[in-house]
Design a protein around this motif. Sequence first.
Motif, PDB file in Angstrom:
ATOM      1  N   GLY A 260      -4.543  -2.046  -4.201  1.00  0.00           N
ATOM      2  CA  GLY A 260      -5.237  -1.209  -5.175  1.00  0.00           C
ATOM      3  C   GLY A 260      -6.213  -1.993  -6.030  1.00  0.00           C
ATOM      4  N   SER A 261      -5.808  -3.208  -6.430  1.00  0.00           N
ATOM      5  CA  SER A 261      -6.700  -4.020  -7.270  1.00  0.00           C
ATOM      6  C   SER A 261      -7.929  -4.487  -6.503  1.00  0.00           C
ATOM      7  N   SER A 262      -7.817  -4.569  -5.165  1.00  0.00           N
ATOM      8  CA  SER A 262      -8.986  -4.966  -4.368  1.00  0.00           C
ATOM      9  C   SER A 262     -10.072  -3.894  -4.427  1.00  0.00           C
TER      10      SER A 262
ATOM     11  N   TYR B 243      -2.104   3.500  -3.612  1.00  0.00           N
ATOM     12  CA  TYR B 243      -2.122   3.158  -5.034  1.00  0.00           C
ATOM     13  C   TYR B 243      -2.119   4.414  -5.897  1.00  0.00           C
TER      14      TYR B 243
ATOM     15  N   ASP C 270      -0.048  -2.734  -5.199  1.00  0.00           N
ATOM     16  CA  ASP C 270      -0.833  -3.153  -6.365  1.00  0.00           C
ATOM     17  C   ASP C 270      -1.945  -4.110  -5.964  1.00  0.00           C
ATOM     18  N   VAL C 271      -1.645  -5.024  -5.048  1.00  0.00           N
ATOM     19  CA  VAL C 271      -2.664  -5.967  -4.584  1.00  0.00           C
ATOM     20  C   VAL C 271      -3.792  -5.231  -3.868  1.00  0.00           C
TER      21      VAL C 271
ATOM     22  N   SER D  32       0.799   5.380  -8.576  1.00  0.00           N
ATOM     23  CA  SER D  32       0.438   5.551  -9.984  1.00  0.00           C
ATOM     24  C   SER D  32       0.578   6.987 -10.462  1.00  0.00           C
TER      25      SER D  32
ATOM     26  N   GLN E 180      -0.470   4.204 -16.293  1.00  0.00           N
ATOM     27  CA  GLN E 180      -1.562   3.268 -16.062  1.00  0.00           C
ATOM     28  C   GLN E 180      -2.866   3.973 -15.732  1.00  0.00           C
TER      29      GLN E 180
ATOM     30  N   ILE F 262     -11.370  -2.672  -6.960  1.00  0.00           N
ATOM     31  CA  ILE F 262     -12.348  -3.035  -7.995  1.00  0.00           C
ATOM     32  C   ILE F 262     -13.505  -3.802  -7.368  1.00  0.00           C
ATOM     33  N   TRP F 263     -13.167  -4.760  -6.500  1.00  0.00           N
ATOM     34  CA  TRP F 263     -14.216  -5.567  -5.869  1.00  0.00           C
ATOM     35  C   TRP F 263     -15.021  -4.739  -4.877  1.00  0.00           C
TER      36      TRP F 263
END
Length: 206
Positions: free
Chosen positions: A28-30, A82, A25-26, A86, A202, A32-33
Amino acid sequence: MRIFLKPSHICTLIKLSQAIDRVTDVIGSSGIWLVILLIAIGFYNVVARYIGRAIGIRLSSNTLIELQWYLFSLMFFLGFAYILKSGANVRVDILYTRWSEKRRALIDFLGTVFFLIPFCVLGIWVSINPVLQSWGLLPDGTWGSWELSSDADGLPRAPIKTTIIVAFATLLAQGVSQAIKYLAILKGYTQVAQTIQEDAEQLPLE
């Protein structure tokens, strides 16, 4: 399919799966940046090319252009695990959706253990030597200079090639996590199935 494991062993494996999921998750969220940075650099490259042409000054460079390519690659490399977690990967589910929860878990477990995990291990294995050579490993075992871009002002190739191994490694770890979840469902831990469903919701696919 009988798999003999004590409940305590299953619980330990589930905790391992949860830890892997948190790391995924960490990562995968990166993404976005990475997308924001990619758009910003791409926008600058386009504007700088036209303005530079108008005023006769080169405002961009191959460094920024290749950085844009690298970021685009990283989005995919770091997104593999990710996407798997998901459930956003493409699947042909004509029969799959009609099967029982345990039957789906069995098919997913077998596919993960016998296809996905070996594929990731193979991917890491065949990538190691090219990556080491890109970092400068010579045939005699000594180290030379990094592999560089053939374009002027280009970036080193070694770091981006290394992310190929990172991509396979994170996908492998998430594959292990998914296999644990499927195994837990086969052993009667129905709450794990609900967690998998929540992850899939999600990223709804149109």
